[in-house]
Design an enzyme around this catalytic site. Structure first.
Site, short mmCIF file in Angstrom:
data_model
loop_
_atom_site.label_atom_id
_atom_site.label_comp_id
_atom_site.label_asym_id
_atom_site.label_seq_id
_atom_site.Cartn_x
_atom_site.Cartn_y
_atom_site.Cartn_z
N GLY A 45 0.84 -1.20 0.00
CA GLY A 45 0.00 0.00 0.00
C GLY A 45 0.87 1.24 0.00
N SER A 112 6.62 -4.23 -2.64
CA SER A 112 6.00 -2.96 -3.01
C SER A 112 6.19 -1.97 -1.86
CB SER A 112 4.53 -3.25 -3.35
OG SER A 112 3.97 -2.21 -4.06
N TRP A 113 5.12 -1.35 -1.34
CA TRP A 113 5.32 -0.51 -0.15
C TRP A 113 5.96 -1.32 0.98
CZ3 TRP A 113 5.95 3.88 2.27
CH2 TRP A 113 5.84 3.89 3.67
N ASP A 266 6.53 -5.20 -14.20
CA ASP A 266 5.85 -4.56 -13.08
C ASP A 266 5.51 -3.13 -13.49
OD1 ASP A 266 5.20 -3.22 -10.69
OD2 ASP A 266 6.51 -4.52 -9.49
N HIS A 294 3.40 -7.03 -11.09
CA HIS A 294 3.71 -6.51 -9.77
C HIS A 294 3.37 -7.45 -8.61
CE1 HIS A 294 4.22 -3.52 -6.66
NE2 HIS A 294 2.98 -3.68 -6.26
N1 STX Z 1 1.45 1.10 -4.02
C1 STX Z 1 2.36 0.08 -4.05
C2 STX Z 1 1.90 -1.12 -3.28
O1 STX Z 1 2.35 -1.39 -2.21
C3 STX Z 1 1.76 2.24 -4.83
C4 STX Z 1 0.87 -1.91 -3.93
N2 STX Z 1 0.61 -1.89 -5.19
N3 STX Z 1 -0.46 -2.71 -5.42
C5 STX Z 1 -0.81 -3.22 -4.28
O2 STX Z 1 0.00 -2.74 -3.32
C6 STX Z 1 -1.96 -4.16 -4.09
C7 STX Z 1 -1.89 -5.30 -5.10
C8 STX Z 1 -1.91 -4.69 -2.68
C9 STX Z 1 -3.26 -3.39 -4.30
#
Ligand code: STX
Length: 319
Positions: A45, A112-113, A266, A294
């Protein structure tokens, strides 16, 4: 979620709510082997919360698997709350949870985050990290946030158009500000449609091939609100860290065993950030998955993540 690379579904053997000094209470759970290697799963997130499938990246016979919902996310309360919700608060929460669970050092796993926060945590408390598993690298610089909300239309024009066209034309030049204003509005008639548009957009861009289940899971009212509101809050504030600090401070963690798993395609966190991170961190093992976007649940990504946690359980290293 079914995925042949993953371990079978399991349920926690313990869970609780961690108190903080302020309004926030944080959901945590432990599953797998209580005597196993402690591993902390750091969700994305910010604001997405954890889900049961995330336990399945780890051999339950060899790992003590710890999931927690970051401030305002998942089962943590108050839901979507932005007060006292900054990167330093989340880093302190991870330390509080580590102490609460009686853990000295742990493997930290984030995508990701989750990769952003895992890096920030490790750079603050390097001595607590036995290893790092990082996926879909997001250094949360302005260029990456601009790409996420705007540049991404080079690859997902339909999804980005739906995001942009929800906002009146006069405000469309700055989608982050326009969404942030709506997402922090206390009136659900204002914040909820904005949340749904944001979260649906993000989930739609998260996989190489369309995944309607992921889109509907993240488009549900509750998850959409925490994901969109907390992301917009962190992005408006440049994640509460100095510019470029995650790359500038990489020397603090270069001695920690690490693997970086990155999908070639990604679109949410383009591979250029993983490339920059690995150039600054040549000791880290770098795995590019040639046929993935991603999400952690992309088949090739899940396979490499499980291979990494299996290797670490065996040898304490990733190579
Ligand atoms: N947000 C990056 C992140 O953590 C910019 C993220 N991107 N997609 C997701 O998390 C989900 C698949 C969990 C919605």
């Amino acid at each position: 979620m079914s995925n042949s690379a993953l371990y079978p579904p399991i349920t926690p053997y313990a869970s609780g709510m961690l108190e903080t000094t302020g309004v926030h209470r944080l959901y945590w759970e432990t599953s797998g082997n209580p005597e196993g290697i402690p591993v902390l799963f750091v969700h994305g997130g910010p604001g997405s919360g954890t889900s049961p499938g995330q336990r399945q990246f780890f051999d339950p016979a060899r790992y003590r698997i710890i999931l927690f919902d970051q401030r305002g996310s998942g089962r943590s309360t108050p839901h979507g709350e932005l007060t006292d919700n900054t990167t330093p608060h989340l880093i302190a929460d991870m330390e509080a949870l580590r102490t609460e669970l009686g853990i000295d050092t742990w493997l930290v796993f984030g995508g990701s985050w989750g990769s952003t926060l895992a890096l920030a945590y490790a750079q603050t408390h390097p001595g607590r990290c036995r290893g790092l598993v990082l996926r879909g690298i997001f250094l949360c610089r302005k260029s990456e946030i601009d790409w996420f909300l705007d540049g991404i239309r080079a690859l997902f024009p339909e999804a980005q158009r739906q995001l942009a066209e929800f906002i009146p034309p006069t405000e469309r030049h700055d989608l982050l500000t326009a969404y942030h204003r709506r997402l922090v509005d206390p009136d659900p008639a204002v914040h909820q449609p904005a949340a749904t548009h944001w979260a649906t957009f993000e989930a739609s861009c998260s996989t190489l091939l369309p995944n309607p289940d992921l889109v509907s899971a993240f488009g549900s009212d509750k998850t959409a609100l925490s994901l969109s509101r907390i992301e917009a809050h962190y992005f408006m504030n440049n994640i509460f860290l100095p510019d470029n600090s995650l790359l500038d401070n990489v020397d603090r963690i270069r001695n920690i065993p690490a693997v970086i798993v990155q999908g070639r395609y990604d679109a949410v966190c383009p591979i250029v950030s993983a490339d920059e991170l690995t150039r600054a961190w040549p000791e880290a093992r770098y795995v590019i998955v040639p046929d993935a976007g991603h999400s952690a649940f992309e088949p090739g990504i899940a396979r490499e993540l499980v291979a990494a946690t299996d290797a670490f359980a065996q040898t304490g290293l990733f190579t």
